[in-house]
Design a protein around this motif. Structure first.
Motif, mmCIF file in Angstrom:
data_model
loop_
_atom_site.group_PDB
_atom_site.id
_atom_site.type_symbol
_atom_site.label_atom_id
_atom_site.label_comp_id
_atom_site.label_asym_id
_atom_site.label_seq_id
_atom_site.Cartn_x
_atom_site.Cartn_y
_atom_site.Cartn_z
ATOM 1 N N THR A 136 0.858 -1.193 0.000
ATOM 2 C CA THR A 136 0.000 0.000 0.000
ATOM 3 C C THR A 136 0.889 1.236 0.000
ATOM 4 O OG1 THR A 136 -0.111 -0.190 2.393
ATOM 5 C CG2 THR A 136 -1.962 -1.134 1.150
ATOM 6 N N PHE A 137 1.655 1.366 -1.030
ATOM 7 C CA PHE A 137 2.605 2.495 -1.145
ATOM 8 C C PHE A 137 2.916 2.750 -2.607
ATOM 9 C CE2 PHE A 137 7.040 3.759 -1.909
ATOM 10 C CZ PHE A 137 7.104 4.946 -1.215
ATOM 11 N N PHE A 138 2.913 4.017 -3.005
ATOM 12 C CA PHE A 138 3.617 4.413 -4.227
ATOM 13 C C PHE A 138 4.219 5.786 -3.985
ATOM 14 C CE2 PHE A 138 -0.994 4.810 -5.084
ATOM 15 C CZ PHE A 138 -1.138 6.166 -5.334
ATOM 16 N N ALA A 200 -1.275 6.925 7.773
ATOM 17 C CA ALA A 200 -1.389 7.163 6.337
ATOM 18 C C ALA A 200 -0.838 8.524 5.987
ATOM 19 C CB ALA A 200 -2.843 7.058 5.880
ATOM 20 N N SER A 201 -0.331 8.635 4.773
ATOM 21 C CA SER A 201 -0.020 9.929 4.182
ATOM 22 C C SER A 201 -0.378 9.818 2.710
ATOM 23 C CB SER A 201 1.465 10.299 4.362
ATOM 24 O OG SER A 201 2.282 9.411 3.642
ATOM 25 N N ALA A 202 -0.769 10.948 2.120
ATOM 26 C CA ALA A 202 -1.194 10.889 0.718
ATOM 27 C C ALA A 202 -1.158 12.272 0.087
ATOM 28 C CB ALA A 202 -2.613 10.325 0.602
ATOM 29 N N PHE A 270 1.239 7.927 -1.988
ATOM 30 C CA PHE A 270 0.388 7.145 -1.067
ATOM 31 C C PHE A 270 1.259 6.272 -0.188
ATOM 32 C CE2 PHE A 270 -2.302 3.148 -0.573
ATOM 33 C CZ PHE A 270 -3.097 3.672 0.438
ATOM 34 N N ASN A 271 0.914 6.240 1.092
ATOM 35 C CA ASN A 271 1.605 5.371 2.044
ATOM 36 C C ASN A 271 0.633 5.039 3.161
ATOM 37 O OD1 ASN A 271 3.831 3.960 2.985
ATOM 38 N ND2 ASN A 271 4.961 5.751 3.734
ATOM 39 N N PHE A 272 0.189 3.794 3.212
ATOM 40 C CA PHE A 272 -0.663 3.317 4.301
ATOM 41 C C PHE A 272 0.132 2.276 5.061
ATOM 42 C CE2 PHE A 272 -3.418 -0.158 5.799
ATOM 43 C CZ PHE A 272 -4.125 0.522 6.767
ATOM 44 N N THR A 273 0.264 2.460 6.367
ATOM 45 C CA THR A 273 1.142 1.590 7.142
ATOM 46 C C THR A 273 0.450 1.128 8.422
ATOM 47 O OG1 THR A 273 2.115 3.398 8.423
ATOM 48 C CG2 THR A 273 3.174 2.857 6.339
ATOM 49 N N VAL A 274 0.954 0.016 8.953
ATOM 50 C CA VAL A 274 0.522 -0.454 10.269
ATOM 51 C C VAL A 274 1.768 -0.642 11.123
ATOM 52 C CG1 VAL A 274 -0.596 -2.311 11.569
ATOM 53 C CG2 VAL A 274 -1.550 -1.592 9.372
ATOM 54 N N LEU A 281 8.174 3.272 15.292
ATOM 55 C CA LEU A 281 7.361 3.904 14.256
ATOM 56 C C LEU A 281 8.070 3.851 12.898
ATOM 57 C CD1 LEU A 281 4.657 5.373 13.800
ATOM 58 C CD2 LEU A 281 5.897 7.524 14.061
ATOM 59 N N GLU A 282 9.386 4.048 12.884
ATOM 60 C CA GLU A 282 10.112 4.062 11.613
ATOM 61 C C GLU A 282 10.237 2.656 11.009
ATOM 62 O OE1 GLU A 282 11.220 5.169 14.517
ATOM 63 O OE2 GLU A 282 13.281 4.526 14.922
ATOM 64 N N ASP A 283 9.956 1.644 11.821
ATOM 65 C CA ASP A 283 10.020 0.270 11.308
ATOM 66 C C ASP A 283 8.649 -0.292 10.946
ATOM 67 O OD1 ASP A 283 12.771 0.246 11.601
ATOM 68 O OD2 ASP A 283 12.656 -0.475 13.678
ATOM 69 N N ARG A 284 7.637 0.572 10.942
ATOM 70 C CA ARG A 284 6.302 0.117 10.528
ATOM 71 C C ARG A 284 6.358 -0.256 9.051
ATOM 72 N NH1 ARG A 284 6.533 5.596 9.797
ATOM 73 N NH2 ARG A 284 5.119 6.512 8.252
ATOM 74 N N THR A 285 5.312 -0.939 8.581
ATOM 75 C CA THR A 285 5.399 -1.445 7.212
ATOM 76 C C THR A 285 4.190 -1.101 6.359
ATOM 77 O OG1 THR A 285 5.886 -3.407 5.871
ATOM 78 C CG2 THR A 285 4.338 -3.694 7.692
ATOM 79 N N HIS A 286 4.430 -1.045 5.050
ATOM 80 C CA HIS A 286 3.337 -0.958 4.082
ATOM 81 C C HIS A 286 3.364 -2.184 3.160
ATOM 82 C CE1 HIS A 286 6.612 1.640 2.123
ATOM 83 N NE2 HIS A 286 6.635 0.487 1.502
ATOM 84 N N ASP A 287 4.108 -3.213 3.563
ATOM 85 C CA ASP A 287 4.133 -4.474 2.812
ATOM 86 C C ASP A 287 3.555 -5.567 3.710
ATOM 87 O OD1 ASP A 287 4.593 -6.836 1.491
ATOM 88 O OD2 ASP A 287 6.591 -6.263 0.787
#
Ligand SMILES: *[C@@H]1O[C@H](CO)[C@@H](O)[C@H](O)[C@H]1NC(C)=O
Ligand SMILES: *[C@@H]1O[C@H](CO)[C@@H](O)[C@H](O)[C@H]1NC(C)=O
Ligand SMILES: *[C@@H]1O[C@H](CO)[C@@H](O)[C@H](O)[C@H]1NC(C)=O
Length: 301
Positions: A136-138, A200-202, A270-274, A281-287
């Motif tokens: 969930t990232f581009f 999220a950021s977008a 786009f960046n949606f992370t959990v 926080l910096e090690d959260r993922t969008h994969d």
């Protein structure tokens, strides 16, 4: 082998797995219990081709259209709670990814402030393309050089539309880079119990909906146009603030999640992370490979 099963819920024994996969019944035993949701009970008997394997599965696999008595009782305790997990998930469903759907969004449309992110529901739009994705990232892009500019949006006569400008997003979905909407939805299966940060950021906007009745209903898989997003992330001109909200999740449960990402003109990102508990926080993922499931894994829809 015949198992007599508890009256509550459906219990799948290892033989059911072996049967479905065409394997021998000496597979290591695993048991998946699906909490009973419904007000009547039916039974199904599956007989293996060899004749050696008989599994009695007490259902409902789906809540059947059965007649109920008029006596009023308290709702079953396994009824999904608003914002919570879905309890009836197909136990054979694979983590094939989230559904990603591409919708029309004219210049100056969703993500410019109006209409709201529910527009694709209220207008009954059909996706222009759809696929599956674990990512969930581009990345942020910027205006292209060398493409013809036209100015089709009268309220902003200086806002260019670049003819033929495309970009790849996720799941191989290629969009009109000028203006588009993407809906990412399905189930997030928690690996840990505890507080997770959904972030999220977008550029220009991502509305995140989470849990039963908010992302979509566990009972019919439908998203409600009246749902209020858990969080709204907006951005433009290469500044995309990260917005996070905490949710308390239970390991192993399947949580409905829905992102409505839009771009109304120019560059996009786009960046949606959990962020799982005990992860920086910096090690959260969008994969999310291995922990996201398509919406169709819901047993009731
Ligand atoms: C982008 O906006 C233009 C102008 O409003 C419109 O013609 C085009 O169909 C839009 N593209 C998408 C994918 O909605
Ligand atoms: C996107 O998310 C990742 C975590 O998955 C984070 O490390 C990265 O800084 C984010 N990038 C942008 C551009 O927001
Ligand atoms: C997502 O990840 C799972 C597990 O690695 C994999 O089986 C599946 O094919 C992936 N889906 C996509 C769309 O890449």
């Amino acid at each position: 082998m015949l198992k007599t099963l508890a009256p509550l819920g459906a219990v799948f024994v290892s033989a059911a797995t072996a049967l479905a996969l065409g394997e021998r019944h000496d597979t290591p035993s695993t048991t998946t219990t699906i909490p009973y949701l419904g007000d009547c009970t039916t039974s199904t008997t599956l007989t293996g081709c060899s004749g050696q394997v008989t599994v009695v599965v007490q259902t409902p696999i789906a809540v059947p259209a059965c007649t109920t008595t008029a006596t009023s009782t308290a709702p079953p305790t396994s009824t999904p709670t608003p914002g919570g997990a879905c309890l009836l998930i197909d136990p054979f469903c694979k983590p094939a990814g989230l559904d990603i759907e591409y919708y029309a969004n004219p210049m100056g449309g969703y993500s410019s402030g109006n209409p709201p992110s529910s527009y694709y529901l209220t207008q009954g739009l059909r996706p222009l393309d759809s696929s599956l994705t674990n990512v969930t990232f581009f990345p942020q892009n910027t205006n292209p050089v060398g493409l013809e500019r036209i100015y089709p949006y009268p309220p902003l006569p200086n806002a260019p539309y670049f003819v033929g400008w495309q970009r790849e997003t996720n799941g191989g979905v290629v969009v009109d880079a000028n203006n588009f909407t993407l809906v990412y939805q399905g189930f997030y299966r928690a690996r840990k119990t505890g507080t997770h940060a959904i972030c999220a950021s977008a550029d220009n906007e991502d509305d995140v909906f989470f849990g039963h009745g908010n992302a979509f209903s566990c009972l019919d898989g439908k998203a409600s146009a009246n749902a209020q997003p858990l969080l709204v992330a907006t951005g433009a001109s290469l500044i995309n603030g990260v917005i996070c909200k905490d949710v308390d999740l239970v390991s192993g449960l399947y949580y409905p999640v829905r992102n409505v990402m839009g771009n109304w003109q120019g560059g996009s990102a786009f960046n949606f992370t959990v962020k799982e508990p005990d992860v920086a926080l910096e090690d959260r993922t969008h994969d999310f490979a291995g922990r996201v499931y398509p919406s169709k894994c819901g047993l009731l829809f």
